[in-house]
Scaffold this motif. Structure first.
Motif, mmCIF file in Angstrom:
data_model
loop_
_atom_site.group_PDB
_atom_site.id
_atom_site.type_symbol
_atom_site.label_atom_id
_atom_site.label_comp_id
_atom_site.label_asym_id
_atom_site.label_seq_id
_atom_site.Cartn_x
_atom_site.Cartn_y
_atom_site.Cartn_z
ATOM 1 N N GLU A 275 -7.180 6.963 7.187
ATOM 2 C CA GLU A 275 -7.863 5.685 6.940
ATOM 3 C C GLU A 275 -6.928 4.491 7.040
ATOM 4 O O GLU A 275 -7.371 3.371 7.314
ATOM 5 N N LEU A 276 -5.614 4.698 6.855
ATOM 6 C CA LEU A 276 -4.670 3.585 6.933
ATOM 7 C C LEU A 276 -4.251 3.280 8.371
ATOM 8 O O LEU A 276 -3.479 2.346 8.605
ATOM 9 N N VAL B 173 0.875 -1.175 0.000
ATOM 10 C CA VAL B 173 0.000 0.000 0.000
ATOM 11 C C VAL B 173 0.908 1.219 0.000
ATOM 12 O O VAL B 173 1.543 1.539 1.003
ATOM 13 N N TYR C 88 -9.568 -0.487 8.254
ATOM 14 C CA TYR C 88 -8.460 -0.893 7.389
ATOM 15 C C TYR C 88 -7.737 -2.113 7.958
ATOM 16 O O TYR C 88 -7.443 -3.071 7.233
ATOM 17 N N ASP D 185 -6.490 3.832 -4.130
ATOM 18 C CA ASP D 185 -6.005 4.105 -2.783
ATOM 19 C C ASP D 185 -5.962 2.803 -1.984
ATOM 20 O O ASP D 185 -6.567 1.792 -2.353
ATOM 21 N N GLY D 186 -5.238 2.843 -0.866
ATOM 22 C CA GLY D 186 -5.006 1.629 -0.095
ATOM 23 C C GLY D 186 -6.264 1.007 0.448
ATOM 24 O O GLY D 186 -6.462 -0.213 0.368
ATOM 25 N N LEU D 187 -7.146 1.806 1.029
ATOM 26 C CA LEU D 187 -8.370 1.263 1.626
ATOM 27 C C LEU D 187 -9.239 0.587 0.574
ATOM 28 O O LEU D 187 -9.691 -0.550 0.758
ATOM 29 N N TRP E 241 3.612 -2.065 8.964
ATOM 30 C CA TRP E 241 3.250 -0.647 8.838
ATOM 31 C C TRP E 241 4.484 0.210 9.050
ATOM 32 O O TRP E 241 5.227 0.003 10.014
ATOM 33 N N GLN F 259 -4.699 10.791 11.038
ATOM 34 C CA GLN F 259 -3.431 10.884 10.322
ATOM 35 C C GLN F 259 -2.279 11.092 11.277
ATOM 36 O O GLN F 259 -2.459 11.588 12.401
ATOM 37 N N THR G 264 2.175 -1.553 4.541
ATOM 38 C CA THR G 264 1.517 -0.246 4.487
ATOM 39 C C THR G 264 2.583 0.825 4.653
ATOM 40 O O THR G 264 3.136 1.012 5.740
ATOM 41 N N VAL H 218 0.888 9.854 7.279
ATOM 42 C CA VAL H 218 0.112 8.645 6.998
ATOM 43 C C VAL H 218 -1.365 9.031 6.984
ATOM 44 O O VAL H 218 -1.871 9.612 7.946
#
Length: 266
Positions: free
Chosen positions: A140-141, A60, A146, A111-113, A162, A253, A129, A137
């Motif tokens: 949502e991640l 991600v 997630y 996007d990652g999500l 992560w 974030q 991630t 960051v």
């Protein structure tokens, strides 16, 4: 896009991808096993604890595709999916720093999500991630929603990683770790000693799994790391968290990075 992204070449033939004033990736095109950013070394260190051979890896965040290039070089034939919403950035990187021939790296412009939600259950040996927007960051991640999808996609003995950037005290990272534990109970943290001791803003790599982590191997490899590096696990990690509250489905974030160029570069 052109005014937001630059490629800074060094005397060793490496290139740093800089976006919005923040260094995003460093690539050594002639030798992808050379990893300059300390947190990328820690991501690689964790992946190296898995059994030999190709791995199904979902990334991600793409930027310069440093870690996918390393995986391809060290585990040839690994099927890799990169979720990178900035198609313009990917196009520039492919043009300026071409990928190796016969690779199995596939970039999806999502996007990652959204991208992780579209993946099949038990489809990844590793989920990394490592995504930033303006040096932070995305919320949502770091969210419970997630983490739930990452846990669904991850195979029983796989690793979820992560890259977390935080201020001294690591209050935000502690909440992310608490969120990860909601669905992946086995968690450890790898970072340089100065980051773990709260001496500077910096990156720490969370390592999580459904199954017990290969802690003995992690301890050994951390002790051999090029920079003074530490591993936090079990009671040590609990003390670091200090009863931190998990994030909900919205997340939060990460703190803004300091205004100092190169804070993530060794």
């Amino acid at each position: 896009m052109a005014d937001r992204v630059s490629f800074e070449w060094d005397e060793r033939g490496g290139v740093t991808v800089v976006m919005d004033g923040q260094p995003q990736s460093h690539v050594q095109p002639d030798d992808p096993t050379v990893l300059v950013f300390e947190y990328v070394q820690h991501l690689a260190l964790a992946i190296d604890t898995l059994p030999p051979g190709p791995l199904a890896v979902t990334h991600v965040g793409g930027a310069g595709l440093t870690l996918p290039r390393w995986v391809e070089a060290t585990r040839p034939g690994s099927p890799q999916i990169i979720l990178e919403p900035d198609a313009g950035l990917t196009e520039l990187v492919r043009r300026e720093i071409p990928l190796p021939r016969r690779h199995r790296i596939r970039v999806r412009p999502v996007d990652g999500l959204t991208g992780v939600r579209a993946l099949a259950d038990d489809s990844a040996d590793v989920v990394v991630t490592d995504a930033y927007a303006a040096g932070r960051v995305p919320a949502e991640l770091a969210s419970a929603a997630y983490v739930l999808d990452v846990a669904r996609v991850l195979r029983p003995n796989g690793l979820a990683l992560w890259n977390l950037a935080d201020e001294p005290g690591m209050r935000w990272a502690a909440r992310v770790l608490a969120t990860i534990r909601l669905h992946l109970p086995h968690v450890a943290l790898v970072a340089t000693h100065e980051v773990l001791k709260g001496r500077r803003f910096g990156n720490a790599v969370a390592v999580a799994s459904h199954a017990p982590l290969p802690l003995e191997r992690l301890r050994r490899d951390v002790a051999r790391a090029p920079l003074p590096t530490g591993l936090r696990e079990d009671a040590q990690l609990a003390r670091l968290g200090g009863g931190a509250k998990p994030f909900g489905d919205e997340g939060e974030q990460s703190p803004p990075p300091p205004d100092a160029k190169g804070w993530r570069v060794r």
